[in-house]
Design a protein around this motif. Structure first.
Motif, PDB file in Angstrom:
ATOM      1  N   ILE A 114       0.870  -1.178   0.000  1.00  0.00           N
ATOM      2  CA  ILE A 114       0.000   0.000   0.000  1.00  0.00           C
ATOM      3  C   ILE A 114       0.904   1.225   0.000  1.00  0.00           C
ATOM      4  CG2 ILE A 114      -1.855   1.228   1.204  1.00  0.00           C
ATOM      5  CD1 ILE A 114      -1.320  -2.143   2.467  1.00  0.00           C
ATOM      6  N   SER A 115       0.705   2.102  -0.963  1.00  0.00           N
ATOM      7  CA  SER A 115       1.584   3.259  -1.107  1.00  0.00           C
ATOM      8  C   SER A 115       1.497   4.206   0.089  1.00  0.00           C
ATOM      9  CB  SER A 115       1.226   4.029  -2.373  1.00  0.00           C
ATOM     10  OG  SER A 115       1.942   5.243  -2.412  1.00  0.00           O
ATOM     11  N   LYS A 120      -2.209   9.414   5.848  1.00  0.00           N
ATOM     12  CA  LYS A 120      -2.457  10.809   6.235  1.00  0.00           C
ATOM     13  C   LYS A 120      -1.632  11.225   7.447  1.00  0.00           C
ATOM     14  CE  LYS A 120      -6.602  11.738   7.078  1.00  0.00           C
ATOM     15  NZ  LYS A 120      -8.035  11.992   7.270  1.00  0.00           N
ATOM     16  N   ASN A 121      -1.758  10.453   8.530  1.00  0.00           N
ATOM     17  CA  ASN A 121      -1.049  10.805   9.757  1.00  0.00           C
ATOM     18  C   ASN A 121      -0.908   9.561  10.627  1.00  0.00           C
ATOM     19  OD1 ASN A 121      -3.528  10.360  11.013  1.00  0.00           O
ATOM     20  ND2 ASN A 121      -4.030  12.510  11.129  1.00  0.00           N
ATOM     21  N   TYR A 122      -0.268   9.756  11.773  1.00  0.00           N
ATOM     22  CA  TYR A 122      -0.165   8.640  12.711  1.00  0.00           C
ATOM     23  C   TYR A 122      -0.460   9.152  14.112  1.00  0.00           C
ATOM     24  CZ  TYR A 122       4.397  10.257  14.450  1.00  0.00           C
ATOM     25  OH  TYR A 122       5.390  10.989  15.031  1.00  0.00           O
ATOM     26  N   VAL A 123      -0.924   8.254  14.955  1.00  0.00           N
ATOM     27  CA  VAL A 123      -1.110   8.568  16.372  1.00  0.00           C
ATOM     28  C   VAL A 123      -0.434   7.468  17.176  1.00  0.00           C
ATOM     29  CG1 VAL A 123      -3.277   9.853  16.090  1.00  0.00           C
ATOM     30  CG2 VAL A 123      -3.342   7.384  16.513  1.00  0.00           C
ATOM     31  N   GLU A 134      -6.030   7.518   3.996  1.00  0.00           N
ATOM     32  CA  GLU A 134      -7.107   8.382   3.498  1.00  0.00           C
ATOM     33  C   GLU A 134      -8.459   7.695   3.622  1.00  0.00           C
ATOM     34  OE1 GLU A 134      -5.606   8.803  -0.411  1.00  0.00           O
ATOM     35  OE2 GLU A 134      -4.361  10.551   0.072  1.00  0.00           O
ATOM     36  N   SER A 135      -8.475   6.376   3.424  1.00  0.00           N
ATOM     37  CA  SER A 135      -9.746   5.643   3.462  1.00  0.00           C
ATOM     38  C   SER A 135     -10.069   5.142   4.873  1.00  0.00           C
ATOM     39  CB  SER A 135      -9.707   4.485   2.473  1.00  0.00           C
ATOM     40  OG  SER A 135      -8.712   3.567   2.860  1.00  0.00           O
ATOM     41  N   GLY A 162       6.231  12.860   4.934  1.00  0.00           N
ATOM     42  CA  GLY A 162       5.107  13.790   5.042  1.00  0.00           C
ATOM     43  C   GLY A 162       3.941  13.246   5.841  1.00  0.00           C
ATOM     44  N   ILE A 163       4.195  12.204   6.636  1.00  0.00           N
ATOM     45  CA  ILE A 163       3.146  11.629   7.480  1.00  0.00           C
ATOM     46  C   ILE A 163       3.374  12.171   8.886  1.00  0.00           C
ATOM     47  CG2 ILE A 163       2.127   9.477   8.374  1.00  0.00           C
ATOM     48  CD1 ILE A 163       3.495   8.100   5.851  1.00  0.00           C
ATOM     49  N   SER A 164       2.544  13.136   9.258  1.00  0.00           N
ATOM     50  CA  SER A 164       2.787  13.813  10.538  1.00  0.00           C
ATOM     51  C   SER A 164       1.971  13.200  11.651  1.00  0.00           C
ATOM     52  CB  SER A 164       2.461  15.303  10.399  1.00  0.00           C
ATOM     53  OG  SER A 164       1.100  15.428  10.026  1.00  0.00           O
ATOM     54  N   ARG A 165       2.301  13.595  12.870  1.00  0.00           N
ATOM     55  CA  ARG A 165       1.605  13.078  14.037  1.00  0.00           C
ATOM     56  C   ARG A 165       0.245  13.747  14.158  1.00  0.00           C
ATOM     57  NH1 ARG A 165       4.526  11.371  19.142  1.00  0.00           N
ATOM     58  NH2 ARG A 165       2.806  10.531  20.352  1.00  0.00           N
TER      59      ARG A 165
END
Length: 167
Positions: A114-115, A120-123, A134-135, A162-165
């Motif tokens: 999966i690309s 989007k982000n991580y927690v 995104e989904s 570019g995957i921010s918290r």
């Protein structure tokens, strides 16, 4: 396929499943707003009860919170039940990250990649790193599960992509 930069293996046991779903049910910003509204409604209900003997306004927020808690436990049990059915016990998960994507390994089989552009982000929770796509899918890494790479290197890697918290 690309070289694996990070590999993470863990057992999806009751504690891990509870932690992951507790975030979704209780800690997401949207849910916190709902709980604050329910608390206000509850306080309003107490006043209504004292003044008008109106039970409904007290009952409504309690019902809401009660239903959320019941749904949380039912979801956790369902996930564990499915794991039992599929693998005859707690599921062992291996998730890997390459320069471009994430993929799962299970019983010698490798899923398609999966690309990272869809992430989007991580927690983070106490023991987990949850990457949200995104989904609205969540990809779970356990902080203590890295067999290749480290937790701290992984955060740097995510930021570099570019995957921010998130919250």
């Amino acid at each position: 396929s690309m070289e694996t930069l990070f590999e993470n293996t863990y057992t999806r046991d009751r504690e891990t499943v509870k932690e992951v779903y507790a975030y979704g049910f209780f800690r997401r910003p949207r849910m916190i707003v709902m709980y604050v509204l329910m608390a206000l409604l509850f306080v309003h209900g107490i006043l209504q009860l004292v003044i008008h003997r109106d039970f409904f306004t007290v009952f409504l927020p309690l019902l809401f919170v009660g239903l959320v808690i019941i749904r949380y436990f039912r979801t956790v049990n369902l996930v564990l039940q499915r794991d039992q059915e599929v693998s005859g016990g707690d599921l062992t998960v291996t998730i890997c990250a390459t320069e471009n994507g994430l993929f799962m390994k299970h019983a010698g089989e490798t899923s398609s990649e999966i690309s990272l552009t869809h992430m989007k982000n991580y927690v983070t929770t106490k023991h987990c790193i949850m990457i949200h796509s995104e989904s609205k899918l969540s990809y779970i890494f356990r902080k203590d599960g890295f067999t290749k790479g480290t937790e701290q290197e992984f955060y740097k890697f995510l930021l570099s992509k570019g995957i921010s918290r998130g919250r």
